[in-house]
Motif scaffolding. Structure first.
Motif, PDB file in Angstrom:
ATOM      1  N   ARG A  79      28.995  42.472  47.772  1.00  0.00           N
ATOM      2  CA  ARG A  79      30.305  42.882  47.254  1.00  0.00           C
ATOM      3  C   ARG A  79      30.828  44.079  48.034  1.00  0.00           C
ATOM      4  O   ARG A  79      32.004  44.124  48.424  1.00  0.00           O
ATOM      5  CB  ARG A  79      30.191  43.231  45.769  1.00  0.00           C
ATOM      6  CG  ARG A  79      31.529  43.664  45.165  1.00  0.00           C
ATOM      7  CD  ARG A  79      31.392  44.582  43.999  1.00  0.00           C
ATOM      8  NE  ARG A  79      30.765  45.841  44.380  1.00  0.00           N
ATOM      9  CZ  ARG A  79      30.379  46.750  43.499  1.00  0.00           C
ATOM     10  NH1 ARG A  79      30.509  46.535  42.212  1.00  0.00           N
ATOM     11  NH2 ARG A  79      29.837  47.882  43.906  1.00  0.00           N
ATOM     12  N   ASP A 118      37.737  44.041  53.446  1.00  0.00           N
ATOM     13  CA  ASP A 118      39.127  44.007  52.971  1.00  0.00           C
ATOM     14  C   ASP A 118      39.850  45.312  53.283  1.00  0.00           C
ATOM     15  O   ASP A 118      41.034  45.317  53.620  1.00  0.00           O
ATOM     16  CB  ASP A 118      39.170  43.728  51.463  1.00  0.00           C
ATOM     17  CG  ASP A 118      38.739  42.306  51.123  1.00  0.00           C
ATOM     18  OD1 ASP A 118      38.683  41.452  52.037  1.00  0.00           O
ATOM     19  OD2 ASP A 118      38.441  42.049  49.934  1.00  0.00           O
ATOM     20  N   MET A 121      43.878  46.325  53.201  1.00  0.00           N
ATOM     21  CA  MET A 121      44.132  46.336  51.766  1.00  0.00           C
ATOM     22  C   MET A 121      44.031  47.780  51.252  1.00  0.00           C
ATOM     23  O   MET A 121      43.052  48.468  51.530  1.00  0.00           O
ATOM     24  CB  MET A 121      43.113  45.451  51.038  1.00  0.00           C
ATOM     25  CG  MET A 121      43.439  45.247  49.571  1.00  0.00           C
ATOM     26  SD  MET A 121      42.230  44.170  48.727  1.00  0.00           S
ATOM     27  CE  MET A 121      42.813  42.568  49.232  1.00  0.00           C
ATOM     28  N   GLU A 124      44.651  48.555  45.382  1.00  0.00           N
ATOM     29  CA  GLU A 124      44.569  47.107  45.272  1.00  0.00           C
ATOM     30  C   GLU A 124      43.103  46.637  45.265  1.00  0.00           C
ATOM     31  O   GLU A 124      42.749  45.720  44.543  1.00  0.00           O
ATOM     32  CB  GLU A 124      45.332  46.453  46.425  1.00  0.00           C
ATOM     33  CG  GLU A 124      45.613  44.977  46.212  1.00  0.00           C
ATOM     34  CD  GLU A 124      46.521  44.425  47.299  1.00  0.00           C
ATOM     35  OE1 GLU A 124      46.272  43.279  47.725  1.00  0.00           O
ATOM     36  OE2 GLU A 124      47.453  45.139  47.724  1.00  0.00           O
ATOM     37  N   LEU A 125      42.279  47.281  46.061  1.00  0.00           N
ATOM     38  CA  LEU A 125      40.847  46.970  46.049  1.00  0.00           C
ATOM     39  C   LEU A 125      40.259  47.254  44.667  1.00  0.00           C
ATOM     40  O   LEU A 125      39.455  46.474  44.150  1.00  0.00           O
ATOM     41  CB  LEU A 125      40.106  47.811  47.104  1.00  0.00           C
ATOM     42  CG  LEU A 125      40.347  47.440  48.558  1.00  0.00           C
ATOM     43  CD1 LEU A 125      39.849  48.534  49.481  1.00  0.00           C
ATOM     44  CD2 LEU A 125      39.667  46.121  48.879  1.00  0.00           C
ATOM     45  N   GLU A 129      41.798  47.177  41.784  1.00  0.00           N
ATOM     46  CA  GLU A 129      42.237  46.127  40.857  1.00  0.00           C
ATOM     47  C   GLU A 129      41.504  44.809  41.116  1.00  0.00           C
ATOM     48  O   GLU A 129      41.089  44.130  40.191  1.00  0.00           O
ATOM     49  CB  GLU A 129      43.751  45.911  40.984  1.00  0.00           C
ATOM     50  CG  GLU A 129      44.579  47.054  40.436  1.00  0.00           C
ATOM     51  CD  GLU A 129      46.069  46.837  40.680  1.00  0.00           C
ATOM     52  OE1 GLU A 129      46.474  45.760  41.161  1.00  0.00           O
ATOM     53  OE2 GLU A 129      46.834  47.778  40.395  1.00  0.00           O
ATOM     54  N   THR A 130      41.331  44.464  42.373  1.00  0.00           N
ATOM     55  CA  THR A 130      40.695  43.198  42.745  1.00  0.00           C
ATOM     56  C   THR A 130      39.239  43.154  42.324  1.00  0.00           C
ATOM     57  O   THR A 130      38.760  42.138  41.812  1.00  0.00           O
ATOM     58  CB  THR A 130      40.798  42.976  44.267  1.00  0.00           C
ATOM     59  OG1 THR A 130      42.178  42.985  44.639  1.00  0.00           O
ATOM     60  CG2 THR A 130      40.166  41.663  44.677  1.00  0.00           C
ATOM     61  N   TYR A 131      38.514  44.256  42.528  1.00  0.00           N
ATOM     62  CA  TYR A 131      37.071  44.281  42.265  1.00  0.00           C
ATOM     63  C   TYR A 131      36.713  44.934  40.930  1.00  0.00           C
ATOM     64  O   TYR A 131      35.548  45.138  40.638  1.00  0.00           O
ATOM     65  CB  TYR A 131      36.349  44.978  43.420  1.00  0.00           C
ATOM     66  CG  TYR A 131      36.382  44.159  44.688  1.00  0.00           C
ATOM     67  CD1 TYR A 131      35.470  43.139  44.905  1.00  0.00           C
ATOM     68  CD2 TYR A 131      37.343  44.391  45.673  1.00  0.00           C
ATOM     69  CE1 TYR A 131      35.505  42.374  46.063  1.00  0.00           C
ATOM     70  CE2 TYR A 131      37.378  43.634  46.832  1.00  0.00           C
ATOM     71  CZ  TYR A 131      36.453  42.630  47.014  1.00  0.00           C
ATOM     72  OH  TYR A 131      36.488  41.873  48.162  1.00  0.00           O
ATOM     73  N   TYR A 132      37.736  45.278  40.123  1.00  0.00           N
ATOM     74  CA  TYR A 132      37.531  45.861  38.795  1.00  0.00           C
ATOM     75  C   TYR A 132      36.682  47.131  38.855  1.00  0.00           C
ATOM     76  O   TYR A 132      35.740  47.314  38.092  1.00  0.00           O
ATOM     77  CB  TYR A 132      36.896  44.846  37.833  1.00  0.00           C
ATOM     78  CG  TYR A 132      37.709  43.590  37.698  1.00  0.00           C
ATOM     79  CD1 TYR A 132      38.854  43.566  36.915  1.00  0.00           C
ATOM     80  CD2 TYR A 132      37.354  42.433  38.373  1.00  0.00           C
ATOM     81  CE1 TYR A 132      39.622  42.414  36.787  1.00  0.00           C
ATOM     82  CE2 TYR A 132      38.106  41.278  38.267  1.00  0.00           C
ATOM     83  CZ  TYR A 132      39.240  41.282  37.485  1.00  0.00           C
ATOM     84  OH  TYR A 132      40.002  40.139  37.371  1.00  0.00           O
TER      85      TYR A 132
END
Length: 95
Positions: A52, A59, A64, A68-69, A71-74
């Motif tokens: 991960r 990314d 990115m 945004e990272l 939000e994407t990976y919580y």
């Protein structure tokens, strides 16, 4: 971790000695140093986290933004920043 009754494995003299320090209390007896395993050694979770983190760094390098990272990976933005810093350092060590 399971519990074993002291009477099942220890001689009475040892139980009496332990009772001088603790009586009727659960205690943890750690493993010997040579028998200890690193965190995550029994599961694949450690490898999953490494994978991960590599994806997060890839990314990030692709442009990115950190929010945004997150939000994407919580994850929190601070966690993303820490992962990027660690990945950057590990890539420097490889070169």
């Amino acid at each position: 971790m399971g519990y074993i009754r002291a009477e099942e494995i220890l001689p009475g003299e040892i139980i009496e000695l332990i009772q001088e320090y603790v009586d009727g209390t659960n205690i943890y007896i750690p493993r010997k140093q040579e028998h200890r395993r690193e965190w995550g050694a029994k599961t694949t979770y450690r490898v999953e986290l490494q994978d991960r983190n590599h994806l997060i760094y890839r990314d990030y390098l692709a442009g990115m933004p950190i929010y945004e990272l997150a939000e994407t990976y919580y994850l929190s933005e601070k966690s993303i920043q820490r992962i990027i810093r660690q990945e950057r350092l590990s890539h420097r060590e490889l070169t």
